[in-house]
Design a protein around this motif. Sequence first.
Motif, mmCIF file in Angstrom:
data_model
loop_
_atom_site.group_PDB
_atom_site.id
_atom_site.type_symbol
_atom_site.label_atom_id
_atom_site.label_comp_id
_atom_site.label_asym_id
_atom_site.label_seq_id
_atom_site.Cartn_x
_atom_site.Cartn_y
_atom_site.Cartn_z
ATOM 1 N N LEU A 117 2.951 -8.183 -5.516
ATOM 2 C CA LEU A 117 3.367 -6.850 -5.949
ATOM 3 C C LEU A 117 2.754 -5.821 -5.010
ATOM 4 C CD1 LEU A 117 4.729 -4.915 -7.982
ATOM 5 C CD2 LEU A 117 2.584 -4.929 -9.287
ATOM 6 N N LEU A 118 3.588 -4.974 -4.442
ATOM 7 C CA LEU A 118 3.146 -3.872 -3.589
ATOM 8 C C LEU A 118 3.271 -2.581 -4.375
ATOM 9 C CD1 LEU A 118 2.468 -2.431 -0.882
ATOM 10 C CD2 LEU A 118 4.909 -2.608 -0.305
ATOM 11 N N ILE A 119 2.171 -1.820 -4.468
ATOM 12 C CA ILE A 119 2.234 -0.549 -5.183
ATOM 13 C C ILE A 119 1.738 0.586 -4.294
ATOM 14 C CG2 ILE A 119 1.844 -1.733 -7.373
ATOM 15 C CD1 ILE A 119 -0.900 -0.442 -7.499
ATOM 16 N N SER A 120 2.318 1.749 -4.489
ATOM 17 C CA SER A 120 1.866 2.945 -3.787
ATOM 18 C C SER A 120 1.116 3.829 -4.771
ATOM 19 C CB SER A 120 3.062 3.709 -3.207
ATOM 20 O OG SER A 120 2.642 4.973 -2.709
ATOM 21 N N SER A 121 -0.142 4.112 -4.456
ATOM 22 C CA SER A 121 -0.923 5.045 -5.271
ATOM 23 C C SER A 121 -1.063 6.391 -4.574
ATOM 24 C CB SER A 121 -2.315 4.470 -5.557
ATOM 25 O OG SER A 121 -3.072 4.383 -4.370
ATOM 26 N N ASP A 122 -0.462 6.505 -3.385
ATOM 27 C CA ASP A 122 -0.467 7.766 -2.645
ATOM 28 C C ASP A 122 0.604 8.674 -3.250
ATOM 29 O OD1 ASP A 122 -0.453 9.828 -0.803
ATOM 30 O OD2 ASP A 122 -0.393 8.517 0.946
ATOM 31 N N LEU A 147 10.775 3.351 3.382
ATOM 32 C CA LEU A 147 10.556 2.219 4.277
ATOM 33 C C LEU A 147 11.502 1.062 3.982
ATOM 34 C CD1 LEU A 147 6.706 1.756 4.787
ATOM 35 C CD2 LEU A 147 8.444 1.843 6.559
ATOM 36 N N PHE A 148 11.618 0.715 2.695
ATOM 37 C CA PHE A 148 12.471 -0.413 2.310
ATOM 38 C C PHE A 148 13.938 -0.004 2.150
ATOM 39 C CE2 PHE A 148 8.375 -2.205 0.805
ATOM 40 C CZ PHE A 148 8.449 -3.451 1.427
ATOM 41 N N ALA A 149 14.201 1.309 2.175
ATOM 42 C CA ALA A 149 15.554 1.824 1.933
ATOM 43 C C ALA A 149 16.071 1.344 0.580
ATOM 44 C CB ALA A 149 16.502 1.392 3.059
ATOM 45 N N ILE A 150 15.146 1.308 -0.378
ATOM 46 C CA ILE A 150 15.469 0.921 -1.752
ATOM 47 C C ILE A 150 14.780 1.918 -2.677
ATOM 48 C CG2 ILE A 150 15.184 -0.838 -3.552
ATOM 49 C CD1 ILE A 150 15.140 -2.948 -1.380
ATOM 50 N N LYS A 151 15.481 2.420 -3.672
ATOM 51 C CA LYS A 151 14.879 3.368 -4.604
ATOM 52 C C LYS A 151 13.899 2.641 -5.514
ATOM 53 C CE LYS A 151 14.085 7.148 -6.814
ATOM 54 N NZ LYS A 151 13.227 8.163 -6.180
ATOM 55 N N LEU A 152 12.623 3.008 -5.399
ATOM 56 C CA LEU A 152 11.583 2.417 -6.237
ATOM 57 C C LEU A 152 11.240 3.353 -7.386
ATOM 58 C CD1 LEU A 152 9.192 0.996 -3.486
ATOM 59 C CD2 LEU A 152 10.993 -0.212 -4.730
ATOM 60 N N THR A 153 10.771 2.790 -8.486
ATOM 61 C CA THR A 153 10.389 3.572 -9.657
ATOM 62 C C THR A 153 8.972 3.187 -10.066
ATOM 63 O OG1 THR A 153 11.179 1.930 -11.259
ATOM 64 C CG2 THR A 153 12.796 3.508 -10.404
ATOM 65 N N ALA A 154 8.581 3.620 -11.258
ATOM 66 C CA ALA A 154 7.253 3.288 -11.778
ATOM 67 C C ALA A 154 7.189 1.869 -12.329
ATOM 68 C CB ALA A 154 6.854 4.282 -12.866
ATOM 69 N N ASN A 155 8.319 1.171 -12.346
ATOM 70 C CA ASN A 155 8.368 -0.228 -12.774
ATOM 71 C C ASN A 155 8.669 -1.122 -11.578
ATOM 72 O OD1 ASN A 155 8.040 0.303 -15.642
ATOM 73 N ND2 ASN A 155 10.120 1.143 -15.574
ATOM 74 N N PRO A 156 8.172 -2.362 -11.583
ATOM 75 C CA PRO A 156 8.391 -3.246 -10.442
ATOM 76 C C PRO A 156 9.872 -3.467 -10.140
ATOM 77 C CG PRO A 156 6.697 -4.149 -11.883
ATOM 78 C CD PRO A 156 7.301 -2.994 -12.606
ATOM 79 N N TYR A 168 7.798 -7.776 -5.027
ATOM 80 C CA TYR A 168 8.176 -6.670 -5.898
ATOM 81 C C TYR A 168 7.382 -5.440 -5.471
ATOM 82 C CZ TYR A 168 10.052 -10.448 -8.743
ATOM 83 O OH TYR A 168 10.749 -11.548 -9.167
ATOM 84 N N ALA A 169 7.896 -4.254 -5.801
ATOM 85 C CA ALA A 169 7.206 -3.020 -5.407
ATOM 86 C C ALA A 169 7.440 -1.939 -6.455
ATOM 87 C CB ALA A 169 7.693 -2.548 -4.043
ATOM 88 N N LEU A 170 6.476 -1.022 -6.543
ATOM 89 C CA LEU A 170 6.620 0.136 -7.425
ATOM 90 C C LEU A 170 5.848 1.308 -6.840
ATOM 91 C CD1 LEU A 170 3.847 0.822 -9.278
ATOM 92 C CD2 LEU A 170 4.518 -1.304 -10.374
ATOM 93 N N GLU A 171 6.245 2.508 -7.250
ATOM 94 C CA GLU A 171 5.536 3.730 -6.874
ATOM 95 C C GLU A 171 5.009 4.355 -8.161
ATOM 96 O OE1 GLU A 171 7.881 4.993 -2.787
ATOM 97 O OE2 GLU A 171 8.590 5.828 -4.688
ATOM 98 N N ILE A 172 3.707 4.495 -8.260
ATOM 99 C CA ILE A 172 3.072 4.954 -9.494
ATOM 100 C C ILE A 172 3.476 6.392 -9.808
ATOM 101 C CG2 ILE A 172 0.853 5.517 -10.568
ATOM 102 C CD1 ILE A 172 -0.350 3.158 -9.073
ATOM 103 N N ASN A 173 3.844 6.619 -11.060
ATOM 104 C CA ASN A 173 4.162 7.967 -11.539
ATOM 105 C C ASN A 173 2.949 8.495 -12.319
ATOM 106 O OD1 ASN A 173 5.022 10.188 -13.141
ATOM 107 N ND2 ASN A 173 7.133 9.505 -12.988
ATOM 108 N N PRO A 174 2.209 9.467 -11.760
ATOM 109 C CA PRO A 174 0.977 9.926 -12.414
ATOM 110 C C PRO A 174 1.210 10.587 -13.768
ATOM 111 C CG PRO A 174 1.518 11.339 -10.560
ATOM 112 C CD PRO A 174 2.448 10.169 -10.494
#
Length: 387
Positions: free
Chosen positions: A32-37, A45-54, A62-68
């Motif tokens: 799992l790759l996550i962005s905390s930035d 980068l992946f040209a895929i829309k990521l959300t707060a869920n994997p 799998y990847a997600l971008e954290i929603n604070p």
Amino acid sequence: MRIIINTGKGGVGKSTISALTSINISKRLKTLLISSDLAHSLSDLFAIKLTANPTRICENLYALEINPIIESAKAWQNLNSYLRELVKNNSLNDIQVEELLLFPGLEDVFSLLKILEIYKEGKYEVLVVDCGPSAETISLLSTGEKLNNLADTLVPLVKRFNSLLGGFIEKKTEVKKPKDIVFDEFVGLAKKLYELEKILMNPEITSVRFVTKASKVISNETFRASTLMNMYGFLTDCVYINMLYPEEIKNSSYDNLYLEERENVDRIEEFYPDKRVFKIYMKANEVIGLKELESLNEEIFSKIYLEEFFTACRTFDIKSEGASKIIEIDFKFASDKEVDVRRIGNDLELSYLNFKRRFKLPDTLSSRKISSYSIEDEKLKIVMDYD
């Protein structure tokens, strides 16, 4: 679970390195790759829309971008309710209330709780964290220890004050008295972050990796950040020197830039003799999309397993010399003038630059005083003796 934290100065390519790391590891392990930035760029980068869920990127990855805002609501449920009650008579819309409740500086703290949640769920074998700039990452990783100290000392006093005078203040000012559950929630948050910090400080689970460029300014910042990571007890096992000029510019009109960069590469390798140093050269085109990233991974890391630990060196140790106990910390880029060490009760406080770390002394040192401290052989040595 194996945890890898990538950090470095802004603009050095942390997200690209994090994406390559996760792709490399996913060939063998569920990752799992996550962005905390807060400046998320994994979606681009992946040209895929990521959300707060994997989101599934490819097999095992799998990847997600954290929603604070989401993490804030989960972390501060009772405090959220209390503050909403305070502002309910004001003409604030829902968006303004959400912004009010996302306290400045705590956005990254809430992302830490997401890491703990993922770790405890145990659904993945490796977690790769794309963090913000180095200084922010260090503040973030050390939050658990700081909040835990606050929860142990200040919160009981405030809670007692609230119990004695909260009702009186409520009558006189119309400011509602917070319930004990609000304070308990803060203490619970501090304990969770402290629990995570122990996981992140475990050299058998977690390592920090720096992404840098071969320029004097950026490499110096990386050296200072590495020293701070050592002070807080986090393991650094790998460094990526990114965006290097290709050898083709040697003996051209850009030869001076090439030679200057080579000098800085030598400096970085000399600074990290016990760590793995990867050199990554500039590409002719921007690398975007899974196919391009996989191709770059094959080019650079085809025979390398990036989930491995690339060093087993301890950067924070306690040794015995005669009757003395000596705390030794790798402090390679620091000078005596930049460092301060104090004993405060049963705690030891270390200061370097604008950072302070305060932690409880182990039982073996709790009855000793600081006899001296100095930087020798690129290590901070704190000598502790009995009175």
